[in-house]
Design a protein around this motif. Structure first.
Motif, PDB file in Angstrom:
ATOM      1  N   ASP A 150       0.829  -1.198   0.000  1.00  0.00           N
ATOM      2  CA  ASP A 150       0.000   0.000   0.000  1.00  0.00           C
ATOM      3  C   ASP A 150       0.870   1.257   0.000  1.00  0.00           C
ATOM      4  N   ASP A 151       1.949   1.222   0.760  1.00  0.00           N
ATOM      5  CA  ASP A 151       2.796   2.412   0.873  1.00  0.00           C
ATOM      6  C   ASP A 151       4.257   1.965   1.035  1.00  0.00           C
ATOM      7  N   PRO A 152       4.930   1.727  -0.097  1.00  0.00           N
ATOM      8  CA  PRO A 152       6.280   1.150  -0.012  1.00  0.00           C
ATOM      9  C   PRO A 152       7.273   2.023   0.741  1.00  0.00           C
ATOM     10  N   THR A 153       7.035   3.315   0.790  1.00  0.00           N
ATOM     11  CA  THR A 153       8.026   4.176   1.440  1.00  0.00           C
ATOM     12  C   THR A 153       7.610   4.600   2.851  1.00  0.00           C
ATOM     13  N   GLY A 154       6.386   4.337   3.205  1.00  0.00           N
ATOM     14  CA  GLY A 154       5.878   4.794   4.497  1.00  0.00           C
ATOM     15  C   GLY A 154       6.308   3.890   5.631  1.00  0.00           C
ATOM     16  N   PRO A 155       6.020   4.324   6.862  1.00  0.00           N
ATOM     17  CA  PRO A 155       6.398   3.488   8.006  1.00  0.00           C
ATOM     18  C   PRO A 155       5.591   2.190   8.023  1.00  0.00           C
ATOM     19  N   ASN A 156       6.264   1.160   8.421  1.00  0.00           N
ATOM     20  CA  ASN A 156       5.602  -0.145   8.471  1.00  0.00           C
ATOM     21  C   ASN A 156       5.722  -0.663   9.899  1.00  0.00           C
ATOM     22  N   PRO A 157       4.629  -0.670  10.656  1.00  0.00           N
ATOM     23  CA  PRO A 157       4.725  -1.095  12.059  1.00  0.00           C
ATOM     24  C   PRO A 157       5.179  -2.539  12.215  1.00  0.00           C
ATOM     25  N   VAL A 158       4.900  -3.369  11.213  1.00  0.00           N
ATOM     26  CA  VAL A 158       5.355  -4.765  11.300  1.00  0.00           C
ATOM     27  C   VAL A 158       6.881  -4.798  11.279  1.00  0.00           C
ATOM     28  N   VAL A 159       7.438  -4.012  10.371  1.00  0.00           N
ATOM     29  CA  VAL A 159       8.901  -3.971  10.273  1.00  0.00           C
ATOM     30  C   VAL A 159       9.490  -3.412  11.568  1.00  0.00           C
ATOM     31  N   ASP A 160       8.905  -2.312  12.048  1.00  0.00           N
ATOM     32  CA  ASP A 160       9.423  -1.717  13.288  1.00  0.00           C
ATOM     33  C   ASP A 160       9.385  -2.715  14.433  1.00  0.00           C
ATOM     34  N   GLY A 161       8.236  -3.379  14.542  1.00  0.00           N
ATOM     35  CA  GLY A 161       8.073  -4.344  15.633  1.00  0.00           C
ATOM     36  C   GLY A 161       9.067  -5.481  15.523  1.00  0.00           C
ATOM     37  N   CYS A 162       9.269  -5.967  14.312  1.00  0.00           N
ATOM     38  CA  CYS A 162      10.177  -7.100  14.132  1.00  0.00           C
ATOM     39  C   CYS A 162      11.634  -6.678  14.331  1.00  0.00           C
ATOM     40  N   LEU A 163      11.985  -5.498  13.867  1.00  0.00           N
ATOM     41  CA  LEU A 163      13.378  -5.046  14.045  1.00  0.00           C
ATOM     42  C   LEU A 163      13.733  -4.938  15.526  1.00  0.00           C
ATOM     43  N   ASP A 164      12.738  -4.576  16.339  1.00  0.00           N
ATOM     44  CA  ASP A 164      12.994  -4.501  17.781  1.00  0.00           C
ATOM     45  C   ASP A 164      13.302  -5.879  18.377  1.00  0.00           C
ATOM     46  N   LEU A 165      12.879  -6.909  17.669  1.00  0.00           N
ATOM     47  CA  LEU A 165      13.049  -8.268  18.215  1.00  0.00           C
ATOM     48  C   LEU A 165      14.232  -9.006  17.590  1.00  0.00           C
ATOM     49  N   LEU A 166      15.054  -8.296  16.853  1.00  0.00           N
ATOM     50  CA  LEU A 166      16.208  -8.961  16.222  1.00  0.00           C
ATOM     51  C   LEU A 166      17.097  -9.659  17.242  1.00  0.00           C
ATOM     52  N   ASP A 167      17.195  -9.065  18.428  1.00  0.00           N
ATOM     53  CA  ASP A 167      18.072  -9.644  19.452  1.00  0.00           C
ATOM     54  C   ASP A 167      17.284 -10.376  20.531  1.00  0.00           C
ATOM     55  N   ALA A 168      16.072 -10.813  20.176  1.00  0.00           N
ATOM     56  CA  ALA A 168      15.238 -11.514  21.173  1.00  0.00           C
ATOM     57  C   ALA A 168      15.990 -12.728  21.697  1.00  0.00           C
ATOM     58  N   TRP A 169      15.761 -13.027  22.941  1.00  0.00           N
ATOM     59  CA  TRP A 169      16.482 -14.130  23.579  1.00  0.00           C
ATOM     60  C   TRP A 169      16.076 -15.475  22.969  1.00  0.00           C
ATOM     61  N   ASP A 170      14.802 -15.587  22.642  1.00  0.00           N
ATOM     62  CA  ASP A 170      14.246 -16.860  22.205  1.00  0.00           C
ATOM     63  C   ASP A 170      14.508 -17.081  20.715  1.00  0.00           C
ATOM     64  N   GLN A 171      15.087 -18.216  20.396  1.00  0.00           N
ATOM     65  CA  GLN A 171      15.388 -18.531  18.987  1.00  0.00           C
ATOM     66  C   GLN A 171      14.119 -18.573  18.139  1.00  0.00           C
ATOM     67  N   TYR A 172      13.021 -19.068  18.716  1.00  0.00           N
ATOM     68  CA  TYR A 172      11.763 -19.139  17.954  1.00  0.00           C
ATOM     69  C   TYR A 172      11.305 -17.745  17.539  1.00  0.00           C
ATOM     70  N   VAL A 173      11.451 -16.804  18.452  1.00  0.00           N
ATOM     71  CA  VAL A 173      11.045 -15.435  18.147  1.00  0.00           C
ATOM     72  C   VAL A 173      11.921 -14.891  17.020  1.00  0.00           C
ATOM     73  N   ARG A 174      13.206 -15.129  17.122  1.00  0.00           N
ATOM     74  CA  ARG A 174      14.110 -14.624  16.073  1.00  0.00           C
ATOM     75  C   ARG A 174      13.803 -15.295  14.736  1.00  0.00           C
TER      76      ARG A 174
END
Lengths: 883, 356
Positions: A150-174
């Protein structure tokens, strides 16, 4: 309130409380069913209310378990009307319980939440429950992709949320983060991930509430790992950012090396899904640049490894020459990576350089070169064969291993040439490879390996020849007659495994070969089994054939274990030469054929003493058919020697065997057993006394007499108890057994005393000067248990010191039955020296009770050490003689 | 009054009087202390109450501030706590509804749906015109939850607006399902009628024919972007449940008209919701005919939903043979859940069936 009333009130209250609990429990158990029924049959508003109740109680999952399709459908349909986060979260938790079509519907409903669902799904992706995490991934991915579209250049909350979890402790989450981000090919995603990859150490971390803290090393490593995995999974969209930003990173070799690894993983032609060739081609140039010009070997190594994953894309665009060039000029680690990659690219141009490197410059890359040559297959064999002649064992070994692993017909000859190598490991590798691949071209080399000193080599050679089959028969037959039994044995094993096709050749070998060849040919035929009966029987039945051949044929028949082998063997017993008959007897013994019993008993009367001896030997344990009846008959009707032999065997089968059997099962002496009632003791006695009789017959007659004879038989044995008589030992034992079994007299102190037979043994022990005879007499006395103890104790009082030593040793050999009488005698005597001798006896007896007493004795009552040493030396001889 | 008291000398009488008055003074003294204690306690209570209110107000403010955040775990906690505060936070939420942050706005709208009352109808209806689709969608659902009958018109317009975001239209349809107002029937029927064409069945291909190998694969149909919208609209019509809903639902359930099995299944369930209201006359006949006709559907789920819905119908004498035949056919259906639904409906309608 009186006591009774109070008690009644208490009971009423308790019962009331229990009833209330039961009612509440019953209501709660039925509540889920009632709510499920409302969902199925209620109006839309009732349905929504029921689902809301279940969500509030967190019981939706429980309520939907094993429910009909319409209950699931109606419940799912009501969730958006409840419309709270909790309701959607509950729906995530029960996804796995739903039927597949309903699962698809719930995924569509969740995806329709769009941005409003992101926070629910991000939270759910970190849930402890795997179902909840797994269910959240699909809507999260769909929403993220839809927002991007819908908006390739706009903010994407899914991306933001997932980027915050890059260093999640749980391997499943990563893993979830990786899977979600990998399908959102936005610049925001690649940019953020590349930024993470560019970092080489932990940095500051901004938390959601705005606070800043130091990132831990673990968080940094986790974030980097997730970023790398995501970019690799993203494939084509990640190639350009990696090339532009990471591969040529000027400062950090670690970043460049990781970028090379990622490019290799993305463009890997064996990956699934595989990227289009035109996209894979893009990575070739930057990787070659790193391979040829990077100043860090770690980067060059990664680049070399990555290039090896590119398959045809690499071979068609100049990668192979570059890898060859670097392999020949590089340090060990890069060289190994180049060799490994050349093996993966499967380009024949690499074969000669690989072999050259193996011979001249293999340091640090030997294994990789070998694996590469192996991967290159048959084409590599000619060049690799050149390395087999190297003076260095390591080169020869690796070349041999490579050829062995390539396998196939073209590998056979080079491998066979290595069976004579000086290095045993090389010979093992070659022999092991030939185990399944050897053929007629290499029979002589493989047969020669049967004589190898290493067991792994000659076993492998044996297996190889067996697997070659019929073509190997001649060379195996020639190996049968070698002077080394182990080679013959290996050849025999191979021939046995080839089986019946070898029988005509074996028959020929049996008839025409040397004695050794005939022996092994017979053994081989026998182990082949029933199929060999026909061939062996023909050889056996042909009286014109060599004697050895027939004897070995008889032996072969016995080893077949086949019923059909009995008849020719019985016939051979009646007609053939003694040597053949002897083998036939042992063969029949092996076959355990009942119908052969009369013939075998008849063999006791054979003209040849060898045959009689063999028959006696075999019949000693023969209990098949009417063997006793046949033996009894022969004992009445045969010549004197045959009668005696029959009687001895009969005694052994009845009296001796019965004694042994009972003694084994009861574990005790059977002194008073009545045995040997059917045995003609007089014949045995005559055989024992007859100096002209066969010594073996005499010996066995004496032994049998010990078991079957009575006090009357002792006279026959007494004459043998002479110094220098070879049968004295057996006679002494026989006397002892007779004495032990005979009528036992009881002395005044209610203990058994020695009978006539035992007294003779005692007198012999005390009077003879022949030590051997003395030992035998003492051994015989010692097996009579308590009988001789009183006599020995009496003699101890009066005998001289030399004789006392023998008495003490004999008491020690008697063992535990002597303990109590010795203790009693020690209590009675006043003679200090006598006490010491008795104490020495106790020490020789050595049971716990005796040793315990000795420890408690006063010093002057302790046994004298020299007495004990002397007595124990004699005791050892007595016990050895008893064995 | 006893004789001792009348005979008592004057001075003694005065002492006694004083003596009598002494407890009264003590009582006064105790009362004063008690009063002070009570006053202190009251002040403390008022102070505690005031401080608590103040702290609660501050905490509420903190929670409201979190509505715009992107730490989703904390946002969810904040929303749960705010929802528990009930109607007291409505003014704050209305203020948040005017926030420039779209995330805070749609979360506030969503919370208003849970804790608001009639007074928030108007602000929420205003939010239906917000720039952010998320805010409009959240406002729509909230209005549905609040039973805002005034919003039926705007919501029906959103549902029918083919230019609007499909997720917003889905939210509006869900709100209309909650409102269950027959004024929305026409718009919902219009949504149901706007479906992709039913594709002709693919001809059976003979693998031996060369032409079949050469033929180019047929172009896949465009994605059905409104399928879920139609599903939710059908459900909304079921929730409204008037006689006027039957015709569009029967149309939406027909395999010859509606290509999506999901929509047909939802329409069949919705017809069951309508059947509970026992429509009479022509509507009742149409309903029964429609449900019975769905037994010919090729998708088992549609047949199961239809036969399940038939169990709620009020069957007249004339319709009994048709319904009985449909249920008996359902018991012999090759789809498990259709057979199970048929047995259940047979029990509800007192139809005797014999299992195969």
């Amino acid at each position: 309130m009186d006591e009774n009333t109070r008690r009644q009130v208490t009971w009423v209250l308790v019962i009331g409380a229990i009833a209330c609990i039961a009612v509440i429990a019953s209501y709660r158990r039925g509540e889920l069913d009632r709510l499920a029924a409302t969902i199925a049959d209620g109006s839309p508003s009732q349905r929504v209310e029921a689902v809301r109740t279940l969500v509030a109680k967190q019981k939706l999952r429980e309520a939907l378990e094993d429910r009909p399709r319409w209950v699931q459908d109606q419940a799912i349909s009501a969730i958006p009307l409840v419309g709270t986060h909790d309701a959607y979260y509950e729906l995530l938790t029960c996804h796995d319980l739903l039927d597949a079509p309903v699962q698809a519907r719930d995924q569509k409903l969740l995806t329709a939440l769009y941005r409003r669902g992101v926070e629910i799904f991000i939270e759910a992706s970190q849930d402890k429950d795997g179902v909840t995490r797994g269910t959240a991934k699909a809507p999260l991915t769909n929403i993220g992709t839809a927002i991007h579209q819908d908006d390739p250049t706009g903010p994407n909350p899914v991306v933001d949320g997932c980027l915050d979890l890059l260093d999640a402790w749980d391997q499943y989450v990563r893993d979830t983060v990786r899977d979600v981000l990998a399908v959102i090919p936005s610049d925001q995603v690649t940019g953020s991930l590349v930024a993470v990859m560019k970092r080489t150490e932990p940095a500051k971390k901004t938390l959601a509430d705005g606070t800043i803290r130091d990132e831990t090393t673990q968080e940094f490593m986790r974030a980097r790992g997730t970023a790398e995995a995501t970019l690799v999974k993203m494939q084509v969209p990640a190639i350009e950012p990696i090339i532009q930003t990471l591969v040529d990173h000027p400062e950090e070799p670690d970043v460049r090396a990781t970028a090379c690894r990622m490019l290799g993983a993305i463009a890997n032609r064996a990956a699934s899904p595989v990227v289009p060739p035109e996209d894979a081609l893009v990575v070739v140039r930057p990787l070659l640049r790193r391979l040829t010009s990077d100043d860090q070997w770690g980067v060059r190594r990664r680049a070399a490894t990555a290039l090896g994953l590119l398959g045809d894309v690499a071979t068609e665009h100049g990668v192979v020459p570059a890898l060859i060039s670097r392999m020949q000029a590089e340090r060990d680690e890069v060289k190994a990576a180049c060799a490994e990659s050349l093996g993966k690219l499967l380009d024949p141009r690499a074969i000669v350089p690989l072999v050259d490197t193996l011979i001249n410059n293999r340091s640090g890359a030997t294994r990789e070169i070998r694996l590469a040559l192996t991967a290159l297959g048959n084409d590599a064999i000619p060049a690799t064969t050149g390395a087999l002649a190297s003076l260095e064992p390591e080169v020869r070994l690796n070349a041999t291993q490579a050829i062995a692993q390539i396998g196939g017909p073209s590998a056979v000859v080079p491998l066979a040439s290595m069976l004579k190598d000086r290095d045993v490991t090389i010979r093992r590798v070659a022999a092991d490879a030939l185990r399944d691949s050897a053929d007629a071209r290499v029979l002589s080399q493989v047969a020669a390996a049967l004589g190898d000193s290493d067991w792994q080599v000659y076993h492998a050679a044996r297996d190889a020849l067996a697997n070659v089959g019929t073509p190997a028969i001649p060379i195996l037959l020639s190996s049968l007659g070698t002077s080394t039994p182990r080679v013959s044995s290996m050849a025999k094993d191979a021939l046995v495994r080839i089986g019946e096709p070898t029988l005509p050749s074996l028959r020929t070998a049996l008839l025409t070969g040397s004695e050794d060849v005939a022996l092994w040919a017979g053994i081989t035929m026998g182990e082949i089994g029933s199929g060999a009966v026909e061939y062996a029987a023909k050889v056996l039945g042909d009286r014109s054939g060599p004697l050895t051949s027939r004897a070995m044929a008889a032996r072969a028949l016995g080893r077949t274990g086949a019923v059909g082998a009995v008849e020719p063997l019985v016939a051979a017993l009646a007609q053939q030469e003694p040597a053949v008959k002897v083998q036939a007897l042992y063969a029949l013994d092996r076959l355990a054929a009942e119908e052969a019993t009369p013939a075998m008993v008849r063999a006791l009367g054979d003209r040849s003493p060898q045959v009689r001896d063999a028959a006696m030997d075999v019949l000693r344990h023969w209990r098949l058919g009417d063997v006793e009846k046949e033996l009894a008959s022969l004992a009445q009707s045969g010549d004197e020697n045959a009668k005696r032999r029959a009687t001895v065997v009969l005694a052994e089968l009845t009296a001796v065997a019965a004694h042994d059997l009972l003694e084994d099962s009861l574990g005790a002496s059977l002194g008073q057993q009545e045995t040997g009632s059917k045995v003609d003791v007089a014949t045995l006695a005559a055989a024992a006394q007859d100096g002209s009789e066969d010594p073996e017959v005499r010996r066995r007659a004496i032994v049998a007499l010990g078991y079957a004879g009575s006090d009357d038989s002792v006279a026959a044995l007494t004459g043998l108890l002479q110094p220098g008589n070879e049968f004295a030992g057996h006679a002494a034992m026989a006397v002892a057994r007779i004495g032990d079994r005979g009528t036992v007299e009881i002395g005044r102190d209610k203990r058994p005393i020695l009978g006539a037979a035992g007294k003779q043994l005692f007198d012999l022990m005390m009077k003879t000067n022949d030590e051997q005879l003395k030992v035998r007499a003492a051994a015989a006395l010692s097996i009579m248990g308590e009988q001789p103890v009183q006599t020995l104790l009496e003699a101890l009082k009066t005998a001289d010191d030399d004789a006392k030593v023998w008495i003490v040793a004999t008491l020690g050999a008697v063992g535990k039955p002597a303990t109590d009488p010795v203790l009693e005698a020690r209590g009675v005597t006043r003679d200090q020296r006598m006490k010491q001798w008795l104490a020495a006896s106790l020490e020789c007896i050595g049971d716990a009770q005796a040793l315990d007493l000795i420890r408690q004795l006063a010093k002057e009552d302790q046994p004298r050490k020299e007495d004990v040493v002397a007595a124990q030396a004699i005791q050892r001889k007595i016990l050895a003689s008893r064995e | 009054m006893s004789g001792d008291e009348t005979e008592c000398p004057r001075g003694a009488s005065a002492d006694r009087l004083r003596h009598r008055q002494a407890p009264k003074r003590e009582l006064m003294t105790v009362n004063r202390r008690t009063t002070i204690v009570l006053v202190v306690i009251s002040v403390i209570l008022v102070a505690v109450f005031g401080i608590t209110r103040w702290q609660r107000a501050r905490a509420t403010q903190v929670l409201l501030d979190k509505l715009a955040g992107d730490d989703y775990g904390k946002v969810q906690d904040a929303m749960t706590q705010l929802r528990d505060r009930g109607a007291a936070i409505v003014p704050d939420l209305l203020e948040k509804l005017q926030s420039p942050e779209p995330a805070a706005k749609w979360r506030a709208a969503s919370l208003l749906g849970d804790v608001g009352g009639r007074r928030v109808w108007e602000p929420l209806m205003g939010a239906l015109n917000d720039e952010s689709t998320d805010v409009r969608a959240a406002a729509a659902v909230a209005l549905g939850k609040l039973d805002a009958k005034d919003a039926v018109g705007p919501l029906a317009s959103i549902v029918a607006d083919t230019e609007a975001d499909v997720n917003l239209r889905i939210s509006a349809a869900e709100a209309l399902a909650l409102l269950a107002d027959e004024a929305a029937v026409a718009s919902l029927a219009q949504v149901l009628a706007d479906h992709p064409p039913v594709l002709p069945p693919e001809p059976e291909v003979d693998p031996d024919e060369e032409a079949a190998e050469d033929a180019e694969p047929a172009e896949p149909p465009p994605p059905d972007t409104t399928e879920l919208l139609r599903v939710r609209s059908a459900r909304a019509l079921g929730a409204i449940g008037t006689g006027e809903c039957i015709a569009p639902l029967v149309q939406a359930a027909a395999e010859t008209i509606e290509p999506s099995a999901e929509v047909r299944t939802a329409a069949a369930y919705a017809l069951g919701d309508v059947a509970r209201r026992a429509p009479s006359g022509e509507h009742g006949t149409d309903l029964i005919r429609g449900l019975v006709g769905l037994q010919e559907d090729t998708v088992g789920d549609v047949r199961a939903a239809a036969i399940h819905s038939l169990g709620f119908a009020t069957v007249t004498k004339e319709q009994e043979p048709v319904v009985t035949a449909a249920i008996k056919a359902g018991v012999a259906d090759d789809f498990y859940w259709a057979r199970e639904a048929a047995r259940k409906s047979a029990k509800a309608l007192n139809v005797v069936v014999v299992d195969a």
